[in-house]
Design a protein around this motif. Sequence first.
Motif, PDB file in Angstrom:
ATOM      1  N   THR A  67      -9.508  26.270  15.146  1.00 21.11           N
ATOM      2  CA  THR A  67     -10.385  27.044  14.266  1.00 21.11           C
ATOM      3  C   THR A  67      -9.943  28.499  14.292  1.00 21.11           C
ATOM      4  O   THR A  67      -9.314  28.959  15.241  1.00 21.11           O
ATOM      5  CB  THR A  67     -11.852  26.961  14.732  1.00 21.11           C
ATOM      6  OG1 THR A  67     -11.915  27.411  16.080  1.00 21.11           O
ATOM      7  CG2 THR A  67     -12.407  25.557  14.622  1.00 21.11           C
ATOM      8  N   CYS A  68     -10.295  29.224  13.229  1.00 19.18           N
ATOM      9  CA  CYS A  68      -9.880  30.624  13.100  1.00 19.18           C
ATOM     10  C   CYS A  68     -10.537  31.467  14.189  1.00 19.18           C
ATOM     11  O   CYS A  68     -11.755  31.415  14.352  1.00 19.18           O
ATOM     12  CB  CYS A  68     -10.267  31.132  11.719  1.00 19.18           C
ATOM     13  SG  CYS A  68     -10.043  32.910  11.523  1.00 19.18           S
ATOM     14  N   PRO A  69      -9.746  32.228  14.923  1.00 17.77           N
ATOM     15  CA  PRO A  69     -10.321  33.043  15.992  1.00 17.77           C
ATOM     16  C   PRO A  69     -11.235  34.151  15.455  1.00 17.77           C
ATOM     17  O   PRO A  69     -12.015  34.718  16.206  1.00 17.77           O
ATOM     18  CB  PRO A  69      -9.093  33.643  16.691  1.00 17.77           C
ATOM     19  CG  PRO A  69      -7.981  33.542  15.723  1.00 17.77           C
ATOM     20  CD  PRO A  69      -8.289  32.378  14.841  1.00 17.77           C
ATOM     21  N   VAL A  70     -11.176  34.442  14.164  1.00 20.40           N
ATOM     22  CA  VAL A  70     -12.022  35.506  13.608  1.00 20.40           C
ATOM     23  C   VAL A  70     -13.306  34.942  13.016  1.00 20.40           C
ATOM     24  O   VAL A  70     -14.395  35.410  13.310  1.00 20.40           O
ATOM     25  CB  VAL A  70     -11.256  36.326  12.542  1.00 20.40           C
ATOM     26  CG1 VAL A  70     -12.154  37.374  11.903  1.00 20.40           C
ATOM     27  CG2 VAL A  70     -10.043  36.986  13.167  1.00 20.40           C
ATOM     28  N   CYS A  71     -13.201  33.903  12.159  1.00 21.55           N
ATOM     29  CA  CYS A  71     -14.400  33.433  11.460  1.00 21.55           C
ATOM     30  C   CYS A  71     -14.812  32.021  11.857  1.00 21.55           C
ATOM     31  O   CYS A  71     -15.860  31.545  11.431  1.00 21.55           O
ATOM     32  CB  CYS A  71     -14.187  33.505   9.948  1.00 21.55           C
ATOM     33  SG  CYS A  71     -13.002  32.303   9.332  1.00 21.55           S
ATOM     34  N   GLY A  72     -14.007  31.334  12.631  1.00 22.00           N
ATOM     35  CA  GLY A  72     -14.387  29.999  13.090  1.00 22.00           C
ATOM     36  C   GLY A  72     -14.153  28.891  12.077  1.00 22.00           C
ATOM     37  O   GLY A  72     -14.443  27.727  12.356  1.00 22.00           O
ATOM     38  N   ARG A  91      -3.012  28.153   8.431  1.00 22.22           N
ATOM     39  CA  ARG A  91      -3.921  29.062   7.735  1.00 22.22           C
ATOM     40  C   ARG A  91      -5.374  28.821   8.046  1.00 22.22           C
ATOM     41  O   ARG A  91      -5.812  27.693   8.232  1.00 22.22           O
ATOM     42  CB  ARG A  91      -3.788  28.848   6.228  1.00 22.22           C
ATOM     43  CG  ARG A  91      -2.755  29.632   5.621  1.00 22.22           C
ATOM     44  CD  ARG A  91      -2.337  29.209   4.255  1.00 22.22           C
ATOM     45  NE  ARG A  91      -0.921  29.471   4.233  1.00 22.22           N
ATOM     46  CZ  ARG A  91      -0.425  30.699   4.270  1.00 22.22           C
ATOM     47  NH1 ARG A  91      -1.226  31.734   4.263  1.00 22.22           N
ATOM     48  NH2 ARG A  91       0.861  30.888   4.319  1.00 22.22           N
ATOM     49  N   CYS A  92      -6.150  29.906   7.999  1.00 25.01           N
ATOM     50  CA  CYS A  92      -7.601  29.833   8.105  1.00 25.01           C
ATOM     51  C   CYS A  92      -8.132  29.498   6.726  1.00 25.01           C
ATOM     52  O   CYS A  92      -7.700  30.066   5.730  1.00 25.01           O
ATOM     53  CB  CYS A  92      -8.140  31.181   8.579  1.00 25.01           C
ATOM     54  SG  CYS A  92      -9.855  31.458   8.112  1.00 25.01           S
ATOM     55  N   THR A  93      -9.076  28.548   6.643  1.00 27.36           N
ATOM     56  CA  THR A  93      -9.580  28.130   5.336  1.00 27.36           C
ATOM     57  C   THR A  93     -10.784  28.959   4.873  1.00 27.36           C
ATOM     58  O   THR A  93     -11.265  28.783   3.771  1.00 27.36           O
ATOM     59  CB  THR A  93     -10.000  26.638   5.380  1.00 27.36           C
ATOM     60  OG1 THR A  93     -10.855  26.472   6.517  1.00 27.36           O
ATOM     61  CG2 THR A  93      -8.804  25.740   5.500  1.00 27.36           C
ATOM     62  N   VAL A 105     -15.123  34.156   3.654  1.00 28.34           N
ATOM     63  CA  VAL A 105     -16.016  34.496   4.772  1.00 28.34           C
ATOM     64  C   VAL A 105     -15.225  35.085   5.935  1.00 28.34           C
ATOM     65  O   VAL A 105     -15.794  35.562   6.906  1.00 28.34           O
ATOM     66  CB  VAL A 105     -16.815  33.264   5.277  1.00 28.34           C
ATOM     67  CG1 VAL A 105     -17.748  32.771   4.195  1.00 28.34           C
ATOM     68  CG2 VAL A 105     -15.873  32.162   5.737  1.00 28.34           C
ATOM     69  N   CYS A 106     -13.890  35.050   5.824  1.00 30.53           N
ATOM     70  CA  CYS A 106     -13.085  35.494   6.961  1.00 30.53           C
ATOM     71  C   CYS A 106     -12.868  36.994   6.877  1.00 30.53           C
ATOM     72  O   CYS A 106     -12.171  37.499   5.995  1.00 30.53           O
ATOM     73  CB  CYS A 106     -11.748  34.759   6.985  1.00 30.53           C
ATOM     74  SG  CYS A 106     -10.800  35.149   8.455  1.00 30.53           S
ATOM     75  N   ARG A 107     -13.460  37.690   7.791  1.00 29.91           N
ATOM     76  CA  ARG A 107     -13.395  39.145   7.775  1.00 29.91           C
ATOM     77  C   ARG A 107     -11.946  39.643   7.896  1.00 29.91           C
ATOM     78  O   ARG A 107     -11.565  40.612   7.253  1.00 29.91           O
ATOM     79  CB  ARG A 107     -14.226  39.664   8.950  1.00 29.91           C
ATOM     80  CG  ARG A 107     -14.773  41.031   8.722  1.00 29.91           C
ATOM     81  CD  ARG A 107     -15.465  41.550   9.973  1.00 29.91           C
ATOM     82  NE  ARG A 107     -15.145  42.966  10.102  1.00 29.91           N
ATOM     83  CZ  ARG A 107     -15.745  43.922   9.406  1.00 29.91           C
ATOM     84  NH1 ARG A 107     -16.701  43.620   8.556  1.00 29.91           N
ATOM     85  NH2 ARG A 107     -15.395  45.185   9.555  1.00 29.91           N
ATOM     86  N   ALA A 108     -11.185  38.923   8.667  1.00 34.03           N
ATOM     87  CA  ALA A 108      -9.787  39.338   8.850  1.00 34.03           C
ATOM     88  C   ALA A 108      -9.038  39.302   7.522  1.00 34.03           C
ATOM     89  O   ALA A 108      -8.285  40.212   7.178  1.00 34.03           O
ATOM     90  CB  ALA A 108      -9.102  38.432   9.860  1.00 34.03           C
ATOM     91  N   GLN A 109      -9.261  38.240   6.745  1.00 32.64           N
ATOM     92  CA  GLN A 109      -8.561  38.114   5.463  1.00 32.64           C
ATOM     93  C   GLN A 109      -9.038  39.155   4.474  1.00 32.64           C
ATOM     94  O   GLN A 109      -8.249  39.740   3.736  1.00 32.64           O
ATOM     95  CB  GLN A 109      -8.785  36.722   4.876  1.00 32.64           C
ATOM     96  CG  GLN A 109      -8.069  35.645   5.648  1.00 32.64           C
ATOM     97  CD  GLN A 109      -8.194  34.296   4.953  1.00 32.64           C
ATOM     98  OE1 GLN A 109      -7.881  34.165   3.788  1.00 32.64           O
ATOM     99  NE2 GLN A 109      -8.652  33.306   5.684  1.00 32.64           N
ATOM    100  N   LEU A 110     -10.370  39.397   4.443  1.00 30.93           N
ATOM    101  CA  LEU A 110     -10.905  40.378   3.508  1.00 30.93           C
ATOM    102  C   LEU A 110     -10.370  41.770   3.833  1.00 30.93           C
ATOM    103  O   LEU A 110     -10.016  42.539   2.951  1.00 30.93           O
ATOM    104  CB  LEU A 110     -12.441  40.371   3.567  1.00 30.93           C
ATOM    105  CG  LEU A 110     -13.075  39.101   3.014  1.00 30.93           C
ATOM    106  CD1 LEU A 110     -14.567  39.081   3.289  1.00 30.93           C
ATOM    107  CD2 LEU A 110     -12.805  38.976   1.513  1.00 30.93           C
TER     108      LEU A 110
HETATM  109 ZN   LIG Z   1     -10.811  33.126   9.416  1.00 32.46          ZN
END
Ligand SMILES: [Zn+2]
Length: 684
Positions: free
Chosen positions: A421-426, A439-441, A445-450
């Motif tokens: 799971t993504c370490p930032v948004c889960g 990739r994080c899906t 909602v993923c703060r890192a991607q935004l």
């Molecule tokens: Zn993420």
Amino acid sequence: MAVDIQSVQARLQALRKQIEHHNHRYYVLDDPEVSDGEYDALMRELQALEAEHPELQDPDSPTQRVGAGPLAAFGTVEHAVPMLSLSNTFSKEELRAWYERNMVRRLGRDATGFVLEPKIDGLAVSLTYRDGRLAVGATRGNGLVGEDVTANIRTIRSVPLVLADAVTSAPGPRRARVPPELIEVRGEVYLSRTAFNKINEERMAAGLPLFANPRNCAAGSLRQLDPRITATRPLDIFVYALGQVSENEPRSHWQALEWFRELGFRTNPYNRRCETIDEVVEQCAAWQERRESLEYEIDGVVVKLDNLDDQRELGAVGREPRWATAYKFPPTQATTRLLDIGVNVGRTGSLNPFAILEPVQIGGVTVKLASLHNDEDIRRKDIRVGDWVLVQRAGEVIPQVVGPVLSRRPPDAVPWTLPETCPVCGSPVVKLEGESMARCTGRLVCRAQLWETFKHWVSRGAMDIDGLGEKLLSSLMNAGLVKTPADLYGLTKDRLLGLERMGDKSADNILRSIEASKQRPLPRLIFALGIRHVGDQAAVLLTGHFGSLDALMAASETEIQAVEGIGPKIASSIVDYVADEGNRAQIERLRQAGLRFEHERAASREGQLSGLTFVVTGRLARATRGEIEARIKSLGGQVADAVTRKTDYLIVGEDAGSKLKKAESLGTKVLTEDDFEALLANPP
Ligand SMILES: [Zn+2]
């Protein structure tokens, strides 16, 4: 059929000479006179004639560079004159001490006249020519005995098989019109950074172990038992020393270098003669600054006393000549412990593992973190937490882990696995087939991607929003004022003033910058959207073809792929992007905000630059280099990497270096960015 054998022979000789001449122009002088097509035609004619007349074959024909099958082992070659190694100096003080110790004390005077040569990080070789023909190519080995790698040396295009017999109008004593009966020169065989990267990419794709650096790769290539493999590696050479010669011995090293060029050898264009030791010290320091700007790796500068009589008088101590030294740059590699592996999340959700290291000094900088590329790379190189690893740092780029030092692997080293799971948004992590990145899906909602999306949006090559730095972006996100880039265009002064430490004037400035960004041309907007694989160049090409964002969004994958310079990866990524409802909603909001969705065609028209070749160099102010190059191509012009006689225009930004010098020496027309715009408005 009666064939006039003499005329065939004459034609063969003429062809061989012509082809070698073009080889020399292309590989040694970097200044071709004919197109690849014309060259190939000559080569084909020669091959056909030789096939018809095997009795007229010549081992030094340009068709014979790649020999037959592999060898069982290399023979040995005894060096007639030992190949010495150089003493090292690591600072200005040591360089001056070397001068004091040898020149001043031994020669008893202030010697002047030095030659400086970039110290190429490659493999030293010796080339022996008898009667002007390459007879033996050998590695340095232990300095006394090396390996016979003649068959492999012959595959290097910048090594002349036959020496030139014309004497140019160079100054100095008159030299014979023919090459000496015997001459042995020394040089460094190396691989360019580009060639090295390409070889490693191919090896990666084939699942083969990677070379640690260009030097290992060059050595591995030259010491191949099968010359056909060596021939596939674009090895190159710089010749820098005279081993022995039967006649016409030059008086100085500088003169020798000049002679090498006349005989057809490739010498380093940056070699330089300095008068005083002060000048030498100054130049060595300057080289350290620009080492990264070269196409090949150098690890120092070789300083040689120029006068050969002085060289002889000084002699050597052990295997090291007193008259030369290598001024070495700080190293770029070091080994240290890999303490842990962390993961960053990128703009498009890619999970980028990075190494957390026991701090280590590399080239005067403390390195604690280094890139690990992707998880596939970690697995292939078998990098484990707890390992000793080789870390490389070159110039401004992020330090990288080259690989583990297996001989020092502790028994408790732990193999690494990618988080699920993504370490930032889960959100769940996926890995698509054919992609090296996981990739994080959780895209929206993923703060890192935004966060990365925002940084990209405001950046100089994209929407270029002045004053929206990381600090302010982070406050805006934390305050919930913006979630996606479209939100920027709905910001009001009241809301901005609600932020901590935000003054009236700054708020106005920021709003003005955001407003101004609405006027960015369409390629900038397409690039700013951050569609995977769509870089600044692709954005220009797509704009040139479709003319509006709506037309691009309506296009099918086949239509997009049909655009010159756009590959299937980009096409499918655009279609995926457009298919996403969230993305379409975002684009609608940008339209409402008044961003430019149409391409305004300037006075430029298709094909107006056709037949013209451009080279772009230096730091540009108005556009990125990629954008300018794409514009040139979209208008039918050609873009080249190096300035040659075939270059019509050199476009220069700030800090233009060697290319500008070359252009000036060739009389090539030089354009500033403004001049280039003027040229488009008023085509030649
Ligand atoms: Zn993420």
